[in-house]
Design an enzyme around this catalytic site. Structure first.
Site, PDB file in Angstrom:
ATOM      1  N   HIS A  99      -0.263   0.236   3.661  1.00 62.80           N
ATOM      2  CA  HIS A  99       0.192  -1.121   4.426  1.00 62.80           C
ATOM      3  C   HIS A  99       1.049  -1.474   5.362  1.00 62.80           C
ATOM      4  O   HIS A  99       0.667  -1.949   5.849  1.00 62.80           O
ATOM      5  CB  HIS A  99       0.588  -1.684   2.379  1.00 62.80           C
ATOM      6  CG  HIS A  99       1.430  -2.554   2.763  1.00 62.80           C
ATOM      7  ND1 HIS A  99       2.777  -2.923   2.526  1.00 62.80           N
ATOM      8  CD2 HIS A  99       1.168  -3.737   3.253  1.00 62.80           C
ATOM      9  CE1 HIS A  99       2.606  -4.779   2.771  1.00 62.80           C
ATOM     10  NE2 HIS A  99       1.559  -5.147   2.899  1.00 62.80           N
ATOM     11  N   HIS A 118       6.754  -1.016  -1.540  1.00 63.31           N
ATOM     12  CA  HIS A 118       6.201  -2.325  -2.114  1.00 63.31           C
ATOM     13  C   HIS A 118       5.220  -2.233  -3.307  1.00 63.31           C
ATOM     14  O   HIS A 118       4.003  -2.721  -4.104  1.00 63.31           O
ATOM     15  CB  HIS A 118       5.012  -3.150  -1.445  1.00 63.31           C
ATOM     16  CG  HIS A 118       5.940  -3.274  -0.188  1.00 63.31           C
ATOM     17  ND1 HIS A 118       5.852  -2.917   1.113  1.00 63.31           N
ATOM     18  CD2 HIS A 118       6.766  -4.204   0.078  1.00 63.31           C
ATOM     19  CE1 HIS A 118       6.324  -3.292   2.144  1.00 63.31           C
ATOM     20  NE2 HIS A 118       7.180  -3.802   1.557  1.00 63.31           N
TER      21      HIS A 118
END
Ligand code: FES
Length: 173
Positions: A99, A118
């Protein structure tokens, strides 16, 4: 090296591509090529763990193929696709989350890789696939071989986060 020689000296990758083109174009005039002998396109062979030191589900961190490219190896205990070792249970992945590049960590209790930024989760028993979260692509797999008691990293399958290519820029680990 003479200019004439230099024109026909190419990297191994270029040679492989040229070979494919030559095969596809059967009947075309043969091209005599030579490889340069440098290793700029070659992944290093790097011993990253000792078989005798590995414990199931206890991760080992290392950098590969460049310094700063954090990676993690784990013996999952049971056979998994692409695993190496006596039980075909040892795998390794880039630890840079797909990510935004945070360092993922192996969570022994769950048997998954978790990104602390995250909370994306990856499955090391299923080729690093994403099982939860915002990451879209699997963790690049570090290709391993066994050489005696050494677990040796020999390549990377997938593009490491933040790089246009896995071997540049940077110094080899
Ligand atoms: Fe890993 Fe965002 S950086 S989920």
């Amino acid at each position: 090296m003479a200019e004439e020689e230099r024109r026909f000296t190419i990297t191994r990758r270029q040679a492989l591509v040229a070979g494919g083109v030559a095969t596809a174009g059967a009947g075309a005039a043969a091209i005599v090529i030579a490889t340069s002998g440098d290793d700029e396109d070659e992944f290093p062979r790097l011993s990253v763990a000792k078989l005798g030191d590995l414990q199931p589900n206890e991760p080992v961190s290392f950098e590969y193929p460049l310094e700063g490219q954090s990676s993690v190896l784990v013996d999952l205990g049971d056979e998994v696709p692409g695993g190496v070792g006596d039980n075909n249970s040892i795998v390794a992945y880039s630890a840079l989350c797909q990510h935004m590049g945070c360092d993922v960590q192996f969570v022994s209790e769950g048997g998954y890789m978790l990104c602390p930024c995250h909370q994306s989760k990856y499955d090391p028993a299923r080729e690093g696939n994403v099982i939860q979260g915002v990451a879209q692509t699997p963790l690049p797999r570090i290709e391993l071989e066994i050489d005696g008691d050494d677990v040796v990293a020999v390549g990377v399958d997938g593009l490491i986060y933040g790089y246009r290519e896995n071997l540049a820029p940077g110094a080899r680990a």
